[in-house]
Design a protein around this motif. Structure first.
Motif, PDB file in Angstrom:
ATOM      1  N   VAL A  55       0.867  -1.167   0.000  1.00  0.00           N
ATOM      2  CA  VAL A  55       0.000   0.000   0.000  1.00  0.00           C
ATOM      3  C   VAL A  55       0.908   1.222   0.000  1.00  0.00           C
ATOM      4  CG1 VAL A  55      -1.949   1.152   1.063  1.00  0.00           C
ATOM      5  CG2 VAL A  55      -1.623  -1.297   1.410  1.00  0.00           C
ATOM      6  N   ASP A  56       0.862   1.984  -1.082  1.00  0.00           N
ATOM      7  CA  ASP A  56       1.698   3.171  -1.215  1.00  0.00           C
ATOM      8  C   ASP A  56       0.908   4.380  -0.717  1.00  0.00           C
ATOM      9  OD1 ASP A  56       3.359   5.229  -1.865  1.00  0.00           O
ATOM     10  OD2 ASP A  56       3.450   4.808  -4.009  1.00  0.00           O
ATOM     11  N   SER A  63      -4.211   8.095   2.508  1.00  0.00           N
ATOM     12  CA  SER A  63      -3.497   8.392   3.749  1.00  0.00           C
ATOM     13  C   SER A  63      -3.505   7.263   4.757  1.00  0.00           C
ATOM     14  CB  SER A  63      -4.084   9.651   4.409  1.00  0.00           C
ATOM     15  OG  SER A  63      -5.476   9.484   4.640  1.00  0.00           O
ATOM     16  N   TYR A  64      -4.505   6.351   4.665  1.00  0.00           N
ATOM     17  CA  TYR A  64      -4.554   5.279   5.660  1.00  0.00           C
ATOM     18  C   TYR A  64      -5.513   4.178   5.224  1.00  0.00           C
ATOM     19  CZ  TYR A  64      -9.135   7.038   7.187  1.00  0.00           C
ATOM     20  OH  TYR A  64     -10.439   7.428   7.226  1.00  0.00           O
ATOM     21  N   TRP A  65      -5.370   3.020   5.871  1.00  0.00           N
ATOM     22  CA  TRP A  65      -6.347   1.940   5.817  1.00  0.00           C
ATOM     23  C   TRP A  65      -6.875   1.719   7.220  1.00  0.00           C
ATOM     24  CZ3 TRP A  65      -4.839  -2.868   2.389  1.00  0.00           C
ATOM     25  CH2 TRP A  65      -4.860  -2.494   1.032  1.00  0.00           C
ATOM     26  N   GLU A 240      -7.100  -8.302   1.340  1.00  0.00           N
ATOM     27  CA  GLU A 240      -7.729  -7.014   1.079  1.00  0.00           C
ATOM     28  C   GLU A 240      -9.112  -6.877   1.705  1.00  0.00           C
ATOM     29  OE1 GLU A 240      -8.512  -4.085  -2.789  1.00  0.00           O
ATOM     30  OE2 GLU A 240      -7.443  -5.983  -3.008  1.00  0.00           O
ATOM     31  N   ARG A 241      -9.848  -7.980   1.823  1.00  0.00           N
ATOM     32  CA  ARG A 241     -11.254  -7.902   2.210  1.00  0.00           C
ATOM     33  C   ARG A 241     -11.483  -7.370   3.616  1.00  0.00           C
ATOM     34  NH1 ARG A 241     -13.461 -12.380   5.191  1.00  0.00           N
ATOM     35  NH2 ARG A 241     -11.750 -13.646   5.992  1.00  0.00           N
ATOM     36  N   CYS A 249      -6.987   4.475  -2.929  1.00  0.00           N
ATOM     37  CA  CYS A 249      -5.949   3.903  -2.066  1.00  0.00           C
ATOM     38  C   CYS A 249      -5.867   2.393  -2.265  1.00  0.00           C
ATOM     39  CB  CYS A 249      -6.260   4.241  -0.610  1.00  0.00           C
ATOM     40  SG  CYS A 249      -4.821   4.164   0.485  1.00  0.00           S
ATOM     41  N   GLN A 250      -5.589   2.000  -3.485  1.00  0.00           N
ATOM     42  CA  GLN A 250      -5.566   0.591  -3.845  1.00  0.00           C
ATOM     43  C   GLN A 250      -4.148   0.021  -3.717  1.00  0.00           C
ATOM     44  OE1 GLN A 250      -8.443  -0.985  -4.394  1.00  0.00           O
ATOM     45  NE2 GLN A 250      -9.408   1.012  -4.047  1.00  0.00           N
TER      46      GLN A 250
END
Length: 380
Positions: A55-56, A63-65, A240-241, A249-250
């Motif tokens: 995740v870049d 900005s975040y996950w 990912e789920r 933000c992929q």
């Protein structure tokens, strides 16, 4: 060495083996379990592998996950958290991850950088190591803790580092604490709540990338952490789920984060219907499942050499549809890229098939291929 977790308690076994043809790669399906299951809800999403991806957080509007609420952190008496980090900009304050206590009063678990120091937080207490992560290089950081320890341990690129308490009376008393369930977890930023409204901290976000964020419910040993081991967490997988993320933000491919591994646990839901409409019996379901996996694995061009099947357990439910939970352990020889195996296994198992007088289908939302540890004595 800890086995893959199946959550199935049946211990009866059938020693039945098949030998298949050879190819460039071989797959050994070591164990197959079947149990009758209830129909799952329709709001699940397909498991998408993140192995070999990053995740870049330097992307626009990325900005975040945030961990989804339905995949909430459980109560833990021991843990290991590992994450790969690459810094692109040398901002003095940055965040790798933050898990906020469910009462929103303090950081239950976290990792961040301040200047040339790395800070780890547990139960609102902070420990420091004078270690600055170099820019533009991947760094693997793991922290471990159990209730018997007075402080966590931290490993950077496989080597344990010395931790210093930020203040007096920071030591944890044995059996004093457990990690609380149901908090909020973010990657690359710290967060907080104002009047129960979620917000992120500005100025301390990570200017770089994250990969392979995983959580285990036990302490991994120093030897396990120092080795190149590509098995997934048993509390949180790198998939990912389970994450909420903004549209832009992929995850992106990164070959440096690919990892070759031989052992996998495959979980799926099978719908096995007889053409005459009669009930599918457990002994028939076992044989059909074996043939299904044999056909599917052969299509991978990773030909199975052995398939060992364990006697299934059936649990009577009120549903009429003949759905079965299936759990199989496979051994890929030689080892192959985790992300590739996960994608290929899911692809071949989503196909509808006919075997004898049975029609078999699967639900893509419930096909999970997890890289894992397995005991050597289970190998043929």
């Amino acid at each position: 060495m800890k086995k893959c977790l199946t959550g199935i308690s049946d211990t009866s076994t059938c020693s039945i083996w098949w030998r298949m043809g050879k190819h460039n790669k071989q797959v050994q399906a070591l164990s197959i379990f079947l149990i009758l299951c209830v129909i799952k809800s329709k709001d699940e999403v397909t498991a998408v592998s993140l192995w070999g991806k990053k995740v870049d957080f330097m992307q626009n509007n990325c900005s975040y996950w945030e961990l989804k609420k339905e995949h909430k952190f459980p109560t833990l008496k021991a843990l290991t958290v590992c994450v790969n980090i690459k810094k692109k900009l040398g901002n003095s304050d940055w965040t790798a991850f933050m898990y906020l206590h469910p009462d929103k009063t303090h950081t239950e678990l976290g990792m961040r950088g301040y200047g040339s120091e790395l800070h780890v937080t547990m139960f609102g207490r902070v420990w420091i190591t004078p270690k600055d992560l170099s820019l533009h290089n991947w760094h693997s950081i793991c922290m471990t803790w159990s209730k018997s320890m007075t402080k966590p341990k931290v490993y950077i690129n496989g080597t344990e580092v010395v931790l210093y308490p930020q203040s007096k009376d920071v030591a944890l008393h044995p059996d004093c604490c457990t990690v609380a369930a149901g908090g909020t977890l973010t990657l690359a930023v710290a967060h907080f709540f104002v009047n129960d409204k979620f917000d992120i901290e500005t100025g301390t976000d990570l200017k770089g990338s994250i990969s392979l964020f995983r959580v285990w419910g036990h302490v991994r040993s120093a030897q396990e952490i120092s080795e190149i081991a590509c098995y997934d967490g048993d509390v949180l997988h790198w998939e990912e789920r389970i994450w909420n993320k903004v549209k832009n933000c992929q995850p992106v491919q990164d070959v440096t984060q690919e990892c070759d591994w031989p052992f996998y646990e495959v979980k799926l839901v099978l719908l096995i219907l007889r053409e005459d409409g009669n009930k599918t019996h457990d002994y028939d379901a076992k044989e059909v499942a074996h043939q299904l996996l044999t056909q599917a694995l052969a299509e991978l061009e990773l030909w199975p050499t052995y398939i060992f099947e364990q006697c299934p357990t059936l649990i009577q439910t009120k549903v009429e549809i003949q759905r079965f939970d299936c759990v199989a352990h496979i051994n890929v020889i030689p080892r192959a890229d985790v992300g590739q195996i996960q994608e290929e296994v899911s692809k071949v198992l989503t196909k509808d098939r006919e075997i004898d007088h049975y029609r078999i289908s699967t639900d893509p939302s419930f096909i999970f291929t997890i890289s894992c540890q397995i005991q050597k004595q289970n190998l043929p």
